[in-house]
Design a protein around this motif. Structure first.
Motif, PDB file in Angstrom:
ATOM      1  N   GLU A 182       0.771  -0.886   0.004  1.00  0.00           N
ATOM      2  CA  GLU A 182      -0.218  -0.164  -0.029  1.00  0.00           C
ATOM      3  C   GLU A 182       1.118   1.484   0.081  1.00  0.00           C
ATOM      4  O   GLU A 182       0.205   2.341  -0.009  1.00  0.00           O
ATOM      5  CB  GLU A 182      -1.201   0.331   0.913  1.00  0.00           C
ATOM      6  CG  GLU A 182      -1.604  -0.885   1.095  1.00  0.00           C
ATOM      7  CD  GLU A 182      -3.024  -0.938   0.163  1.00  0.00           C
ATOM      8  OE1 GLU A 182      -3.418   0.247  -0.495  1.00  0.00           O
ATOM      9  OE2 GLU A 182      -4.168  -1.777   0.448  1.00  0.00           O
ATOM     10  N   GLN A 183       1.708   1.408   0.458  1.00  0.00           N
ATOM     11  CA  GLN A 183       3.201   2.150   0.637  1.00  0.00           C
ATOM     12  C   GLN A 183       3.366   2.336  -0.831  1.00  0.00           C
ATOM     13  O   GLN A 183       3.880   4.188  -0.811  1.00  0.00           O
ATOM     14  CB  GLN A 183       3.982   1.701   1.047  1.00  0.00           C
ATOM     15  CG  GLN A 183       3.903   1.612   3.401  1.00  0.00           C
ATOM     16  CD  GLN A 183       2.883   2.490   3.563  1.00  0.00           C
ATOM     17  OE1 GLN A 183       3.103   4.052   3.304  1.00  0.00           O
ATOM     18  NE2 GLN A 183       1.399   2.314   3.794  1.00  0.00           N
ATOM     19  N   GLU A 184       3.188   1.607  -2.084  1.00  0.00           N
ATOM     20  CA  GLU A 184       4.092   2.275  -3.083  1.00  0.00           C
ATOM     21  C   GLU A 184       3.064   3.004  -3.954  1.00  0.00           C
ATOM     22  O   GLU A 184       1.938   3.159  -3.993  1.00  0.00           O
ATOM     23  CB  GLU A 184       4.117   0.703  -4.015  1.00  0.00           C
ATOM     24  CG  GLU A 184       4.312   1.065  -5.114  1.00  0.00           C
ATOM     25  CD  GLU A 184       3.966  -0.593  -6.540  1.00  0.00           C
ATOM     26  OE1 GLU A 184       5.530  -0.298  -6.681  1.00  0.00           O
ATOM     27  OE2 GLU A 184       3.284  -0.617  -6.009  1.00  0.00           O
ATOM     28  N   ASP A 185       3.859   3.871  -4.628  1.00  0.00           N
ATOM     29  CA  ASP A 185       3.104   5.072  -5.041  1.00  0.00           C
ATOM     30  C   ASP A 185       2.260   4.929  -5.950  1.00  0.00           C
ATOM     31  O   ASP A 185       1.329   5.157  -6.310  1.00  0.00           O
ATOM     32  CB  ASP A 185       4.395   6.102  -6.267  1.00  0.00           C
ATOM     33  CG  ASP A 185       4.636   7.359  -4.812  1.00  0.00           C
ATOM     34  OD1 ASP A 185       4.200   7.279  -3.679  1.00  0.00           O
ATOM     35  OD2 ASP A 185       5.950   7.783  -5.017  1.00  0.00           O
ATOM     36  N   GLU A 186       2.556   3.672  -7.070  1.00  0.00           N
ATOM     37  CA  GLU A 186       1.839   3.588  -8.091  1.00  0.00           C
ATOM     38  C   GLU A 186       0.542   2.583  -8.094  1.00  0.00           C
ATOM     39  O   GLU A 186      -0.757   3.082  -8.447  1.00  0.00           O
ATOM     40  CB  GLU A 186       2.750   2.645  -9.229  1.00  0.00           C
ATOM     41  CG  GLU A 186       4.175   2.908 -10.293  1.00  0.00           C
ATOM     42  CD  GLU A 186       5.689   2.967  -9.034  1.00  0.00           C
ATOM     43  OE1 GLU A 186       5.271   3.221  -7.903  1.00  0.00           O
ATOM     44  OE2 GLU A 186       6.112   3.782  -9.804  1.00  0.00           O
ATOM     45  N   TRP A 187       1.064   1.544  -6.847  1.00  0.00           N
ATOM     46  CA  TRP A 187      -0.201   1.510  -5.892  1.00  0.00           C
ATOM     47  C   TRP A 187      -1.279   2.235  -5.553  1.00  0.00           C
ATOM     48  O   TRP A 187      -3.006   1.890  -5.601  1.00  0.00           O
ATOM     49  CB  TRP A 187       0.318   0.154  -5.175  1.00  0.00           C
ATOM     50  CG  TRP A 187      -1.430  -0.704  -4.942  1.00  0.00           C
ATOM     51  CD1 TRP A 187      -1.606  -0.269  -3.607  1.00  0.00           C
ATOM     52  CD2 TRP A 187      -1.888  -1.818  -5.357  1.00  0.00           C
ATOM     53  NE1 TRP A 187      -2.574  -1.324  -3.176  1.00  0.00           N
ATOM     54  CE2 TRP A 187      -2.424  -2.089  -4.486  1.00  0.00           C
ATOM     55  CE3 TRP A 187      -1.579  -2.402  -7.035  1.00  0.00           C
ATOM     56  CZ2 TRP A 187      -3.747  -3.400  -4.634  1.00  0.00           C
ATOM     57  CZ3 TRP A 187      -2.505  -3.688  -6.716  1.00  0.00           C
ATOM     58  CH2 TRP A 187      -4.140  -3.572  -6.217  1.00  0.00           C
ATOM     59  N   GLN A 198      -6.643  -5.879 -10.063  1.00  0.00           N
ATOM     60  CA  GLN A 198      -5.495  -6.519 -10.301  1.00  0.00           C
ATOM     61  C   GLN A 198      -5.078  -7.775  -9.184  1.00  0.00           C
ATOM     62  O   GLN A 198      -4.595  -8.819  -9.483  1.00  0.00           O
ATOM     63  CB  GLN A 198      -4.780  -5.060  -9.228  1.00  0.00           C
ATOM     64  CG  GLN A 198      -3.987  -4.179 -10.653  1.00  0.00           C
ATOM     65  CD  GLN A 198      -3.482  -4.925 -11.601  1.00  0.00           C
ATOM     66  OE1 GLN A 198      -3.053  -5.536 -11.457  1.00  0.00           O
ATOM     67  NE2 GLN A 198      -3.489  -4.093 -12.990  1.00  0.00           N
ATOM     68  N   VAL A 199      -5.656  -7.833  -8.042  1.00  0.00           N
ATOM     69  CA  VAL A 199      -5.545  -8.665  -6.805  1.00  0.00           C
ATOM     70  C   VAL A 199      -5.816 -10.010  -7.980  1.00  0.00           C
ATOM     71  O   VAL A 199      -5.569 -11.348  -8.040  1.00  0.00           O
ATOM     72  CB  VAL A 199      -6.687  -8.532  -5.636  1.00  0.00           C
ATOM     73  CG1 VAL A 199      -6.269 -10.068  -5.050  1.00  0.00           C
ATOM     74  CG2 VAL A 199      -5.447  -7.805  -5.394  1.00  0.00           C
ATOM     75  N   LEU A 257       5.790 -13.519  -9.796  1.00  0.00           N
ATOM     76  CA  LEU A 257       4.818 -12.997  -9.803  1.00  0.00           C
ATOM     77  C   LEU A 257       5.319 -11.009 -10.187  1.00  0.00           C
ATOM     78  O   LEU A 257       4.629 -10.370  -9.978  1.00  0.00           O
ATOM     79  CB  LEU A 257       4.203 -13.078  -8.229  1.00  0.00           C
ATOM     80  CG  LEU A 257       3.463 -13.588  -7.407  1.00  0.00           C
ATOM     81  CD1 LEU A 257       3.495 -13.513  -5.820  1.00  0.00           C
ATOM     82  CD2 LEU A 257       2.605 -12.855  -7.842  1.00  0.00           C
ATOM     83  N   LYS A 258       7.095 -11.118 -10.048  1.00  0.00           N
ATOM     84  CA  LYS A 258       7.432  -9.829 -10.463  1.00  0.00           C
ATOM     85  C   LYS A 258       6.746 -10.032 -12.281  1.00  0.00           C
ATOM     86  O   LYS A 258       6.910  -9.031 -12.938  1.00  0.00           O
ATOM     87  CB  LYS A 258       9.122 -10.029 -10.106  1.00  0.00           C
ATOM     88  CG  LYS A 258       9.726  -9.530  -9.439  1.00  0.00           C
ATOM     89  CD  LYS A 258      10.929  -9.355  -9.507  1.00  0.00           C
ATOM     90  CE  LYS A 258      11.174  -9.160  -7.817  1.00  0.00           C
ATOM     91  NZ  LYS A 258      12.837  -9.091  -7.585  1.00  0.00           N
ATOM     92  N   TYR A 263       3.912  -4.799  -9.785  1.00  0.00           N
ATOM     93  CA  TYR A 263       3.656  -3.789  -8.521  1.00  0.00           C
ATOM     94  C   TYR A 263       4.215  -4.440  -7.828  1.00  0.00           C
ATOM     95  O   TYR A 263       4.478  -5.494  -7.380  1.00  0.00           O
ATOM     96  CB  TYR A 263       1.735  -3.383  -8.403  1.00  0.00           C
ATOM     97  CG  TYR A 263       1.122  -2.888  -9.268  1.00  0.00           C
ATOM     98  CD1 TYR A 263       0.871  -1.405  -9.059  1.00  0.00           C
ATOM     99  CD2 TYR A 263       0.330  -3.326  -9.828  1.00  0.00           C
ATOM    100  CE1 TYR A 263       0.753  -0.760  -9.915  1.00  0.00           C
ATOM    101  CE2 TYR A 263      -0.496  -2.593 -10.869  1.00  0.00           C
ATOM    102  CZ  TYR A 263      -0.337  -1.702 -10.901  1.00  0.00           C
ATOM    103  OH  TYR A 263      -0.861  -0.781 -11.877  1.00  0.00           O
ATOM    104  N   ARG A 264       4.852  -3.697  -6.551  1.00  0.00           N
ATOM    105  CA  ARG A 264       5.687  -3.998  -5.573  1.00  0.00           C
ATOM    106  C   ARG A 264       4.730  -5.126  -4.619  1.00  0.00           C
ATOM    107  O   ARG A 264       3.191  -5.020  -3.985  1.00  0.00           O
ATOM    108  CB  ARG A 264       6.206  -3.435  -4.939  1.00  0.00           C
ATOM    109  CG  ARG A 264       7.440  -4.230  -3.651  1.00  0.00           C
ATOM    110  CD  ARG A 264       8.080  -2.757  -3.024  1.00  0.00           C
ATOM    111  NE  ARG A 264       7.825  -1.814  -2.594  1.00  0.00           N
ATOM    112  CZ  ARG A 264       7.356  -0.573  -3.020  1.00  0.00           C
ATOM    113  NH1 ARG A 264       8.251  -0.467  -3.629  1.00  0.00           N
ATOM    114  NH2 ARG A 264       7.376   0.478  -1.824  1.00  0.00           N
TER     115      ARG A 264
END
Length: 363
Positions: A182-187, A198-199, A257-258, A263-264
């Motif tokens: 949740e801290q990733e900007d793109e997400w 996405q999930v 997953l990468k 997304y991270r």
């Protein structure tokens, strides 16, 4: 998709004639194998799969009906058979019916009869595949429901029994909690609906990539904000399928997953449990470990140590050797271990050795 055919006949000119009698591909078939005896055909079946086998009744050493019975008992019940015979004999027809083979063609084979038989078999195979797809989808929905019930503490004994029956597996289970950072900007810039999509998309792609263990990958619907996380119930089947050691599994999954999502993600592994109904304990450990500040580094370190103990429990292991390997103070590592597992490292190691010894005695 073409259906594959194996021809089994001890006469070469008969096999050649069958190849040439019709345009096989125009009817959705392809001859992909030939054998001059039942024994040779059995060897081919060990390495290859076929949808239809055309087999002569009278062959040396093992006749066609004996061959059919052997294949159904020892290799596969899915393949369809067409029996070939130089003349009609009632006793052979009776035996064929007992083997559940209704396709009986007399030599010389008439193209029209062969075409009608092949068309009938194709309809039967397509019907069976449609049924299997439908059953697989229904089973997967049930498995996802049961797994979500377990991690939400809503499962009962009947659910656990049904889940074990559907999975067809008994052994160790370990919950892997995977969620988008949740801290990733793109997400963080995505809407709630985009996050949910996405999930679900990531789960589906991971299931397709790991098709043979897809039943153990699901969307965990337990999060209060409505944004699901990815649940992976790790069992020894994963190591076998991915051809990797237990200690290598997490990195292998991360790499997969990468490739699937840009997304991270954050990963947290729970403890191992022996029964599916205990999965809630593994899930809770994974969830609360993920929630602790600074968890990612510590939890992954302890996970690596736990995996090392399970793989090398017969070797000389100690806090001293492990702390040197992972560049940590041995006293601090001991405190972390005691806090996480509730026992001292030496006691934990001894319990693993006793547990493994007990399992070996039962084998």
């Amino acid at each position: 998709m073409m259906l594959s055919v194996l021809i089994v006949d001890d006469e070469p000119f008969v096999r050649q004639g069958i190849r040439m009698i019709i345009d096989w591909e125009s009817y959705g078939y392809q001859i992909t194998g030939e054998a001059q005896s039942a024994l040779e055909a059995i060897e081919l079946l060990k390495e290859n799969t076929y949808d239809v086998i055309m087999v002569d009744i009278k062959m040396p050493k093992m006749n066609g009906l004996e061959f059919i019975e052997y294949v159904k008992i020892n290799i596969t019940k899915k393949v369809k058979f067409i029996i070939l015979s130089g003349f009609y004999e009632f006793k052979y027809a009776q035996q064929a019916i007992r083997c559940h083979v209704n396709n009986y063609l007399l030599k010389p084979i008439q193209p029209e009869e062969l075409i009608v038989t092949l068309q009938s078999i194709k309809v039967e195979i397509e019907r069976q595949k449609k049924f299997e797809r439908s059953k697989k989808e229904k089973d997967k929905l049930a498995i996802d429901y049961y797994l979500n019930s377990i991690v939400a503490s809503k499962a009962n004994g009947a659910m656990n029994d049904d889940l074990l029956h559907l999975l067809g597996d008994k052994g160790e289970y370990q919950y892997l909690y995977v969620e988008f950072d949740e801290q990733e900007d793109e997400w963080s810039h995505l809407t709630e609906e985009e996050k949910k999509a996405q999930v679900w998309q990531t789960v589906r792609r991971l299931q397709l990539k790991y098709e043979q263990v897809s039943n153990y990958i699901f969307c965990n619907l337990a999060k209060s904000d409505g944004i699901s996380s990815i649940g992976v119930v790790v069992t020894p089947l994963f190591y076998k399928y991915l051809n990797c050691q237990e200690s290598e599994f997490l990195e292998s999954l991360k790499e997969a997953l990468k490739e699937i999502s840009p997304y991270r993600m954050i990963y947290s592994m729970g403890s191992k449990v022996d029964r599916i109904e205990e999965l809630i304990q593994s899930y809770e450990k994974a969830y609360f470990a993920k929630s602790r500040k600074g968890n990612d580094t510590v939890n992954n370190l302890l996970l690596q140590i736990e995996q090392e103990v399970n793989e090398h429990y017969m070797e000389e292991l100690s806090l001293k050797t492990l702390s040197e390997k992972y560049f940590m103070n041995s006293a601090y590592l001991g405190q972390l271990f005691k806090k996480e597992y509730g026992v001292f490292f030496k006691d934990y190691l001894n319990s693993v050795r006793i547990k493994k010894a007990g399992k070996l005695l039962l084998q």
